[in-house]
Each structure stands twice: as structure tokens, then as C-alpha cells.
Design a protein around this motif. Structure first.
Motif, PDB file in Angstrom:
ATOM      1  N   SER A 131       0.839  -1.203   0.000  1.00 39.58           N
ATOM      2  CA  SER A 131       0.000   0.000   0.000  1.00 39.58           C
ATOM      3  C   SER A 131       0.870   1.246   0.000  1.00 39.58           C
ATOM      4  O   SER A 131       1.935   1.283   0.615  1.00 39.58           O
ATOM      5  N   ASP A 132       0.383   2.260  -0.711  1.00 34.36           N
ATOM      6  CA  ASP A 132       1.053   3.555  -0.751  1.00 34.36           C
ATOM      7  C   ASP A 132       0.070   4.556  -1.318  1.00 34.36           C
ATOM      8  O   ASP A 132      -0.942   4.191  -1.928  1.00 34.36           O
ATOM      9  N   THR A 133       0.362   5.830  -1.125  1.00 35.58           N
ATOM     10  CA  THR A 133      -0.515   6.878  -1.643  1.00 35.58           C
ATOM     11  C   THR A 133      -0.222   7.218  -3.093  1.00 35.58           C
ATOM     12  O   THR A 133      -0.974   7.974  -3.712  1.00 35.58           O
ATOM     13  N   THR A 134       0.879   6.685  -3.657  1.00 39.07           N
ATOM     14  CA  THR A 134       1.263   6.964  -5.039  1.00 39.07           C
ATOM     15  C   THR A 134       1.240   5.663  -5.839  1.00 39.07           C
ATOM     16  O   THR A 134       2.160   4.844  -5.711  1.00 39.07           O
ATOM     17  N   PRO A 135       0.212   5.414  -6.635  1.00 36.26           N
ATOM     18  CA  PRO A 135       0.148   4.152  -7.389  1.00 36.26           C
ATOM     19  C   PRO A 135       1.287   3.993  -8.386  1.00 36.26           C
ATOM     20  O   PRO A 135       1.685   2.856  -8.699  1.00 36.26           O
ATOM     21  N   HIS A 136       1.825   5.110  -8.879  1.00 42.95           N
ATOM     22  CA  HIS A 136       2.875   5.022  -9.897  1.00 42.95           C
ATOM     23  C   HIS A 136       4.116   4.313  -9.360  1.00 42.95           C
ATOM     24  O   HIS A 136       4.679   3.443 -10.041  1.00 42.95           O
ATOM     25  N   ILE A 137       4.539   4.647  -8.157  1.00 45.83           N
ATOM     26  CA  ILE A 137       5.749   4.024  -7.616  1.00 45.83           C
ATOM     27  C   ILE A 137       5.494   2.566  -7.253  1.00 45.83           C
ATOM     28  O   ILE A 137       6.401   1.718  -7.314  1.00 45.83           O
ATOM     29  N   LEU A 138       4.252   2.212  -6.870  1.00 45.65           N
ATOM     30  CA  LEU A 138       3.921   0.811  -6.621  1.00 45.65           C
ATOM     31  C   LEU A 138       4.038  -0.014  -7.893  1.00 45.65           C
ATOM     32  O   LEU A 138       4.523  -1.153  -7.866  1.00 45.65           O
ATOM     33  N   GLU A 139       3.601   0.547  -9.009  1.00 43.46           N
ATOM     34  CA  GLU A 139       3.691  -0.178 -10.282  1.00 43.46           C
ATOM     35  C   GLU A 139       5.147  -0.350 -10.709  1.00 43.46           C
ATOM     36  O   GLU A 139       5.522  -1.399 -11.252  1.00 43.46           O
ATOM     37  N   LEU A 140       5.976   0.646 -10.469  1.00 49.47           N
ATOM     38  CA  LEU A 140       7.404   0.493 -10.768  1.00 49.47           C
ATOM     39  C   LEU A 140       8.009  -0.622  -9.924  1.00 49.47           C
ATOM     40  O   LEU A 140       8.804  -1.434 -10.418  1.00 49.47           O
ATOM     41  N   GLY A 141       7.658  -0.682  -8.630  1.00 47.29           N
ATOM     42  CA  GLY A 141       8.171  -1.751  -7.782  1.00 47.29           C
ATOM     43  C   GLY A 141       7.701  -3.116  -8.219  1.00 47.29           C
ATOM     44  O   GLY A 141       8.468  -4.096  -8.174  1.00 47.29           O
ATOM     45  N   ARG A 142       6.449  -3.241  -8.677  1.00 47.81           N
ATOM     46  CA  ARG A 142       5.960  -4.521  -9.158  1.00 47.81           C
ATOM     47  C   ARG A 142       6.734  -4.986 -10.396  1.00 47.81           C
ATOM     48  O   ARG A 142       7.065  -6.164 -10.535  1.00 47.81           O
ATOM     49  N   ARG A 143       7.021  -4.071 -11.311  1.00 48.32           N
ATOM     50  CA  ARG A 143       7.780  -4.433 -12.521  1.00 48.32           C
ATOM     51  C   ARG A 143       9.205  -4.846 -12.170  1.00 48.32           C
ATOM     52  O   ARG A 143       9.756  -5.767 -12.775  1.00 48.32           O
ATOM     53  N   ILE A 144       9.825  -4.168 -11.185  1.00 47.04           N
ATOM     54  CA  ILE A 144      11.169  -4.570 -10.751  1.00 47.04           C
ATOM     55  C   ILE A 144      11.142  -5.973 -10.165  1.00 47.04           C
ATOM     56  O   ILE A 144      12.001  -6.817 -10.472  1.00 47.04           O
ATOM     57  N   PHE A 145      10.135  -6.267  -9.338  1.00 48.46           N
ATOM     58  CA  PHE A 145      10.035  -7.597  -8.746  1.00 48.46           C
ATOM     59  C   PHE A 145       9.816  -8.661  -9.815  1.00 48.46           C
ATOM     60  O   PHE A 145      10.415  -9.761  -9.752  1.00 48.46           O
TER      61      PHE A 145
END
Length: 557
Positions: A131-145
């Protein structure tokens, strides 16, 4: 005996850290101008997160320049320190299908660290809700994983779900029944929560207690909370107060509104430090009040469940440890050197809590708090919480350690690794600067030489040989019944008021004083001293009155 806190990452984690930069180039590519500006962007973001904290009111994820700097500098360094810390933590029994909620996840820093450094979790079908308030950075982390998993472990059965929610909203918005969550994780979240207060006058302790109550409702029996913050004074203080809230502690006073009130309190604390000694130490001032029921039990780094010695108003220390950085990738070291932010070690503060059931909570609430001064000689577990430093009049370099009796000072302990868990013996001595009691390690007690100002030697175990003592002449050895170290003396009780100390330390007042000279003797002594500007020939020409004779006038030839 000592148990290190940090471990060397295994081959899987080292490969993952090395491949991370290739994944970052795929996820967020840079052109030539952006690469040349990367070191300056890392330096600017570092200042924003340390000295320019007012700018945290604006999310730095919205600026591509700062986002790229975070992914290529802060994310790898966070993974380096966590990949050394996480393998040594005891998570207890792991359920068959663990559910983990990572609040304030950002680019999935903590999920990536758990996946890289915990093979016992990597083998299970773990579900991560980030969870985070910025969906953009969550999507970047998912792609890195996804890129790391495809390269290193394609068979891994982890599931990553993202959720847009703040820290205070995440536990209410997660689609799970109460008691299904196994672990709650936060990384570098509490310090940003403090910067972004909900309303003026809203205390951080109230927000922490509310967060812990929601977490206790959602976690299963024996569930865990793992929180990590930077090893700064602010990060260590926030985790110490989080631990205090988990044990049912109540906030004693509001935060200071201005620097004047803070300065007056520190001045009074310094005045009290100069007046206190070992005899008039007030234990009640160190204990916080348990106004609420305990919810969690601290597992690490704390070796006890008593009040934290860092909360003592007379203490200037904060709980933090330095993680090694030898296994950092070379690309990360090169970027850090260009930015002027290179590191030999990484400082961090962390806290691992375990949920209590009703029976354990009642038992812990009824347990009395121990005194902050050792009443008898006993063996304690201690966690190293400082670097090695020199203490006058003590051998070697010392370290501070956290014990159930409060802060301890361990002389000659530089060989211990940062954050190590060790065992030692209490002593009646104490450090006058920090008011920490002196503690001796087992091996230090064996190494020290026998003398009159020492503790009695430890009792030998069954079958253990008596240590060899050399004598200059064989006839100088006393009969067995007349030896000094007999068993009756070895068993004499520990006394707090004894003058014996493990290491001899002489104060100014202990120096032997001779007879005070009489007044006429002092005057005669002063008259014999040569004056500073007198020449030897002129000293001999002084008359009885002490006046210097007039110099003859110089004649011109």
C-alpha cells in the motif's frame, strides 16, 4: 558467548543485488543528460530526506528526476542493509500461506528484501499487499520484482497486490478477515508520518497506539510487526516510542512547542546529571507508566520487555546499529562516490514485535518492572547498541549495551560485532557520564588478572580444571588451607555498597593528600621562586627588599 546480528548475504541475494541495476534500466531508462545529472539528483534527494525535511510535504515520487535517484541510490542501499539484517531475525513458525501487508511500500523495498534474503519465505506461496498513496511508484516496484523473479527464480509462487491507501487507512481497506494477517511491515514510514501530521496538536503517540490496536485486530495469534527506520536520532526515537506504545506506555508530556522549552529542559537535565551519583539514583524517574494494556512483545533488538533505557531524560543515546556494506554492488559504490555519498556502513534502527494473546498480555501487565540498578551480582543478556569508543581509566574500547536493568557500559568490548547479543555479569560500578552500570563479559572476566580490587572468581563447573598460577619460588606457595582464594570467599554475597570495582578507577577526590603547608612556609616558597622576566645575574643582585637595582646608564664614546 555472543551472537551476531548481521549475516553475510547468500549467493542468491548477491546475484539479485547485482542484477537490480539492469532491471532499473529496463523499468525506468535514462538518456545521456539524465545519466550525467544522476549524481546531483541523488545529492539533492539526500538533502531533502535529511536536512531539508520541510520539503517532505510534497511527494518526491511526482518528480521523475528524484524518482530515478531514489530507485538507483536509496533502493539499492536499503536492500543492502536489509539483506544483512533479515536472515538473522527469528520469525517463529511461518504459516503455510503467509499474508503480509507492507504499508508505505514505495517501490516494494521490504517485499524485495524479504524475497532476496529469506529462502524459507521464498519457498512458500506468499501474498504481499503493498500500500502507498502513489500508485505510480507501486507499479514500478511490481515491474522490478517481476524482472528479478523471471531472472533468478521463475518458479516462485509469490503474489503481489497493490492498494492505494495511507498508513492509517491500509488496515481498514485490506480485503482480509481479522486474524488472517501474518506480518505487518513498514519501512521508513514513521519519520514521514511525523512530518505530515493529521492536525495541529495531534500527538504521534496517539497515532502509534491507534495503529497498533488496528494491527492487533487484523494479525493472527503470534503475528509480527517489523518496522525499520534510518539510524538517525529521529528514527531511533520513533521506534522507541512505538515499542513503548506496544507495551502499554502512556505519553507523559506533550512535545515541546519551541526551542526555548527544550533548551531549559536540557539545561536542567545537565544540572541533574552533575548532582546524581550511584547512591541517590531515582529509579522511578526512569520507568514510564503502564496506563494501557500491552498488545505486543518486543523480540528484537530488545533482549527484554522492560522500559527502554533510551527514554531516560538524562540519556542522549538512541537505539541504532550499523550494518556492514562490503557486499554492495560495484555500480552502487561508483554512483555513491560520484555523488559524494559513499558509505562503509549503513546505520539503521529496527523493531520486531510479536502479538500477545489475552493470557500473555495479562501476565506481562502484572509483571513488575526491574530496578535500574543491579542489586546483586547476576548474569544478563545484552544487545550492543553503539560503536566502540574510549572511556578514560578503563581498558580497551567500550560499547554501550541494552539490558533489562537499563543501559550498560562494557569495557574492552571492541571485538564484538555491531548489534551483537552477548551475556555478561553486573558490577556495582557505574559510568558517571551516562549513568550506565558497568558490565563484564564472560571472556573479559577470565582474561583479567587476579587482584585485591576484583570480584570473586566465578564458580567452576563440574570437571573444570583450576586455572594455573605461576610462582617464582616453589617454597613460596602457601598450603592449601591457607590459600587466599578458598571456596568460602568465592561464595561471599554480592554487596552493592562494596568498594570493589571490576576495573580500578581513581577519582580526583581519591588522590592522597599530604599535610597542608603553613602560611609562613608558603610565603617563603614564593620568595624563592624566580620571577618570569628576571635574568640570572639580576636575581643575584636583588636586595633584601626584593627591588631590582637600577641599570647603569649607557655612555656614548
Amino acid at each position: 558467548m555472543s551472537k551476531p546480528l548481521f549475516t553475510t548475504p547468500d549467493e542468491f541475494a548477491v546475484r539479485g543485488l547485482a542484477y537490480l541495476f539492469r532491471a532499473l534500466d529496463e523499468v525506468m531508462p535514462m538518456n545521456g543528460a539524465q545519466r550525467r545529472d544522476l549524481s546531483n539528483a541523488c545529492r539533492d534527494l539526500s538533502a531533502m530526506l535529511t536536512i531539508d525535511r520541510d520539503s517532505l510535504a510534497r511527494p518526491y515520487w511526482t518528480a521523475p528526476r528524484l524518482t530515478s535517484a531514489y530507485l538507483r541510490y536509496f533502493l539499492p542501499w536499503n536492500l543492502v542493509r536489509l539483506s544483512s539484517l533479515l536472515p538473522g531475525l527469528d520469525f517463529g513458525r511461518i504459516p503455510d500461506e503467509p499474508l503480509i501487508l507492507d504499508m508505505g511500500s514505495g517501490p516494494l523495498t521490504l517485499p524485495l528484501a524479504l524475497w532476496l534474503s529469506r529462502p524459507d519465505l521464498r519457498e512458500k506461496p506468499v501474498t504481499i499487499v503493498a500500500s502507498d498513496t502513489t500508485p505510480h511508484i507501486l507499479e514500478l516496484g511490481r515491474r522490478i520484482f517481476d524482472m528479478l523473479r523471471a531472472e533468478l527464480a521463475p518458479e516462485c509462487r509469490w503474489t503481489i497486490r497493490t492498494m492505494r491507501a495511507s498508513v492509517t487507512q491500509a488496515l481498514h481497506r485490506i480485503h482480509a478477515k481479522p486474524g488472517m494477517l501474518w506480518m505487518l511491515t513498514t519501512g521508513n514510514v514513521l519519520n514521514e508520518m511525523e512530518e505530515r501530521r493529521a492536525r495541529p496538536g495531534h500527538q504521534m503517540s496517539d497515532r502509534m497506539r491507534s495503529l497498533l490496536e488496528d494491527a492487533s485486530r487484523m494479525l493472527m495469534e503470534g503475528g509480527l510487526i517489523f518496522s525499520v527506520e534510518p539510524g538517525t536520532r529521529q528514527g531511533g526515537r520513533l521506534l522507541t516510542n512505538l515499542r513503548k506504545s506496544a507495551l502499554g506506555g502512556v505519553e507523559e508530556e506533550p512535545e515541546f512547542e519551541d526551542l526555548t522549552a527544550f533548551a531549559l529542559r536540557e539545561e536542567q537535565a545537565d544540572r541533574n546529571r552533575s548532582m546524581h551519583d550511584s547512591d541517590d539514583w531515582d529509579d522511578d524517574d526512569d520507568m514510564f507508566e503502564f496506563g494501557l494494556s500491552p498488545l505486543f512483545k518486543p523480540l528484537a533488538p530488545c533482549p527484554h520487555v522492560n522500559s527502554c533505557p533510551m527514554l531516560d531524560r538524562r540519556s542522549t543515546a538512541w537505539c541504532h546499529v550499523n550494518a556492514p556494506a562490503e557486499h554492495a554492488p560495484q555500480a552502487l559504490r561508483d554512483l555513491s562516490a560520484r555523488a559524494g555519498l559513499d558509505k562503509d556502513s549503513i546505520s539503521l534502527s529496527f523493531l520486531l514485535l510479536k502479538k500477545l494473546n489475552e493470557e500473555e498480555a495479562e501476565k506481562q501487565a502484572e509483571a513488575p518492572q526491574r530496578s535500574r540498578r543491579p542489586q546483586e551480582r547476576r548474569k544478563l543478556s545484552a544487545r550492543i547498541v553503539s560503536d566502540a569508543f574510549v572511556v578514560p581509566d578503563y581498558p580497551g574500547r567500550a560499547r554501550y549495551a541494552c539490558t533489562e536493568l537499563g543501559l550498560a557500559l562494557i569495557p574492552d568490548s571492541a571485538y564484538l560485532s555491531p548489534g551483537a547479543l552477548c551475556e555478561g555479569w553486573t558490577t556495582p560500578g557505574f559510568d558517571r557520564k551516562s549513568h550506565a552500570f558497568i558490565m563484564m563479559l564472560d571472556d573479559a572476566e577470565l582474561r583479567r588478572s587476579a587482584g585485591t580490587r576484583r570480584f570473586p572468581p566465578r564458580e567452576r563447573q563440574e570437571g573444570e580444571d583450576r586455572p594455573h598460577r605461576s610462582f617464582r619460588h616453589s617454597e613460596a606457595r602457601a598450603p592449601r588451607e591457607e590459600r587466599r582464594y578458598n571456596r568460602e570467599e568465592e561464595r561471599r554475597p554480592f554487596r552493592r555498597d562494596t568498594e570493589e570495582r571490576p576495573f580500578s578507577r581513581r577519582d580526583k577526590d581519591d588522590a592522597p593528600r599530604g599535610r597542608e603547608p603553613r602560611r609562613d612556609e608558603r610565603q617563603e616558597e614564593r620568595s624563592r621562586r624566580p620571577r618570569q622576566n628576571d635574568r640570572p645575574s639580576e636575581r643575584r643582585q636583588r636586595d633584601d627588599s626584593g627591588r631590582r637595582p637600577a641599570s647603569p646608564r649607557r655612555r656614548d664614546s
